[in-house]
Scaffold this motif. Sequence first.
Motif, PDB file in Angstrom:
ATOM      1  N   ASP A  31       0.890  -1.179   0.000  1.00  0.00           N
ATOM      2  CA  ASP A  31       0.000   0.000   0.000  1.00  0.00           C
ATOM      3  C   ASP A  31       0.920   1.218   0.000  1.00  0.00           C
ATOM      4  O   ASP A  31       1.853   1.257  -0.783  1.00  0.00           O
ATOM      5  CB  ASP A  31      -0.970  -0.040   1.194  1.00  0.00           C
ATOM      6  N   SER A  32       0.706   2.179   0.891  1.00  0.00           N
ATOM      7  CA  SER A  32       1.605   3.342   0.934  1.00  0.00           C
ATOM      8  C   SER A  32       2.640   3.199   2.041  1.00  0.00           C
ATOM      9  O   SER A  32       3.136   4.185   2.578  1.00  0.00           O
ATOM     10  CB  SER A  32       0.796   4.621   1.139  1.00  0.00           C
ATOM     11  N   THR A  33       2.972   1.958   2.377  1.00  0.00           N
ATOM     12  CA  THR A  33       3.998   1.667   3.378  1.00  0.00           C
ATOM     13  C   THR A  33       5.048   0.751   2.771  1.00  0.00           C
ATOM     14  O   THR A  33       4.838   0.155   1.712  1.00  0.00           O
ATOM     15  CB  THR A  33       3.390   0.997   4.626  1.00  0.00           C
ATOM     16  N   VAL A  86      -3.095   3.259  -1.510  1.00  0.00           N
ATOM     17  CA  VAL A  86      -2.696   3.916  -0.266  1.00  0.00           C
ATOM     18  C   VAL A  86      -3.140   3.091   0.941  1.00  0.00           C
ATOM     19  O   VAL A  86      -2.447   3.008   1.939  1.00  0.00           O
ATOM     20  CB  VAL A  86      -3.278   5.349  -0.195  1.00  0.00           C
ATOM     21  N   SER A  87      -4.318   2.467   0.849  1.00  0.00           N
ATOM     22  CA  SER A  87      -4.841   1.638   1.940  1.00  0.00           C
ATOM     23  C   SER A  87      -5.771   0.595   1.341  1.00  0.00           C
ATOM     24  O   SER A  87      -6.193   0.710   0.192  1.00  0.00           O
ATOM     25  CB  SER A  87      -5.610   2.495   2.950  1.00  0.00           C
ATOM     26  N   THR A  88      -6.110  -0.417   2.126  1.00  0.00           N
ATOM     27  CA  THR A  88      -7.009  -1.465   1.632  1.00  0.00           C
ATOM     28  C   THR A  88      -8.466  -1.188   1.978  1.00  0.00           C
ATOM     29  O   THR A  88      -9.349  -1.943   1.593  1.00  0.00           O
ATOM     30  CB  THR A  88      -6.618  -2.836   2.210  1.00  0.00           C
ATOM     31  N   ASN A  89      -8.720  -0.096   2.725  1.00  0.00           N
ATOM     32  CA  ASN A  89     -10.089   0.278   3.064  1.00  0.00           C
ATOM     33  C   ASN A  89     -10.101   1.752   3.458  1.00  0.00           C
ATOM     34  O   ASN A  89      -9.041   2.407   3.494  1.00  0.00           O
ATOM     35  CB  ASN A  89     -10.642  -0.603   4.200  1.00  0.00           C
ATOM     36  N   PHE A 108      -0.468  10.064   2.574  1.00  0.00           N
ATOM     37  CA  PHE A 108      -1.845  10.456   2.903  1.00  0.00           C
ATOM     38  C   PHE A 108      -1.857  11.785   3.652  1.00  0.00           C
ATOM     39  O   PHE A 108      -2.750  12.618   3.457  1.00  0.00           O
ATOM     40  CB  PHE A 108      -2.483   9.355   3.760  1.00  0.00           C
ATOM     41  N   VAL A 109      -0.827  11.986   4.482  1.00  0.00           N
ATOM     42  CA  VAL A 109      -0.695  13.217   5.265  1.00  0.00           C
ATOM     43  C   VAL A 109       0.057  14.287   4.480  1.00  0.00           C
ATOM     44  O   VAL A 109      -0.323  15.460   4.472  1.00  0.00           O
ATOM     45  CB  VAL A 109       0.040  12.929   6.593  1.00  0.00           C
TER      46      VAL A 109
END
Length: 430
Positions: free
Chosen positions: A104-106, A156-159, A180-181
């Motif tokens: 994701d974004s990590t 970015v995320s899964t939910n 995201f931030v």
Amino acid sequence: MSLHVKRIGALIGCALLLVSCSSKPPKSLVTPLSPVSKPGQQANEPMRGIWLATVSRLDWPPVASVNVSSADRRIDMQKQALKDKLDKLKSLGINTVFFQVKPDSTALWSSKILPWSDMMTGNIGEYPGYDPLQFMLDEAHKRGMKVHAWFNPYRVSTNTKPSTVAALNRTASQSPASVFVQHPDWIRTAGDRFVLDPGIPAVRDWITAVVAEVVANYAIDGVQFDDYFYTETPGSALNDSQTFRQYGQGFASKADWRRHNTQQLIAQVSKAIKQQKPDVAFGVSPAGVWRNRSFDPAGSDTRGAAAYDESYADTRLWVQQGLLDYIAPQIYWPFSRSAARYDVLTKWWANVVKPTHTRLYIGIAFYKVGEPSRNEPDWTVNGGVPELKKQLDLNESLPNVSGTILFREDYLNQPQTQDAVSYLRTRWGS
């Protein structure tokens, strides 16, 4: 961070000049003219690969490891689990692992751009106590296996749960903070997930910088993008209307513009990899159908969801333009599935790569082996072994197919696949 991205952007800006169409026969624009082989490695050794997913801890790390009280115990569990998996893969004759380093974004590597993945510890940005990518590379290379770093470019995320938003926002005090931030103007919702907007040029530069960071700092054998370019669902479409108004001038349709955006990303990343380390392979694993013949006479005789029309990915063009070292279409259907026959699609792709220097690996649906299915009953006949054998036989019979990749690792450990696992050990194992 932004300066880092700008430097990468400047470095690869010339890649955008490479994507203009040409009436000449397909010619490699970026990739080497012959497969790169390393000392002691056979250039013609067939790919026998497997995808190892970290998103939602599907294959690794063990879910239980995140809940133990001791950090040392967690690290030991995670490392031992990975070593055990690699030992098993080695015994099956698997020679390449496609390791998901950016679910994701990590990140599952030490990054100055992305925070550490919460897949390792349960908390975004928390140092897991070791470098998972470096550990994977050390252990796989020790066993004579290659590792391709597998990236999901835009997720970015899964939910979009409040708890996910809170976790992402908590990284604001960290360095690096989540995209995201840092760049809320880049964030959209699609497929009930937070995603980056592929139409924003700075987003593509950022993704290229992320890939370039891994290529520069780790001895990976390859880079792979999966098929998540534009991912939408009927109830959760990507709202990129404003982006289209800003950047879409000169395009006849939003669809053409979206395909152009995906093309730009592939060209940029390809150029960046080759400028840093020419021997690192770059590939994409798209949906198995490029286009159906009913929509395009150059398409396959199929009736499946098409990457060109659904993901806005002109995967055939990338092959023709030499932007990829390899392509690994996900041909996840049996021979008997009339809408998307395994043999029809595999032969179609073999013809696509034939006049090019792009290698073709076929992605096989090992996750379907042994699973009852009304539409695809062949997967349960004799434990799925006859269907698997037919697919591998076809791959090996076609000179333009350079190997097979199985989706995905944890299915090797399921009760319903054990006949097929035994067959693989007999066929591929030492």
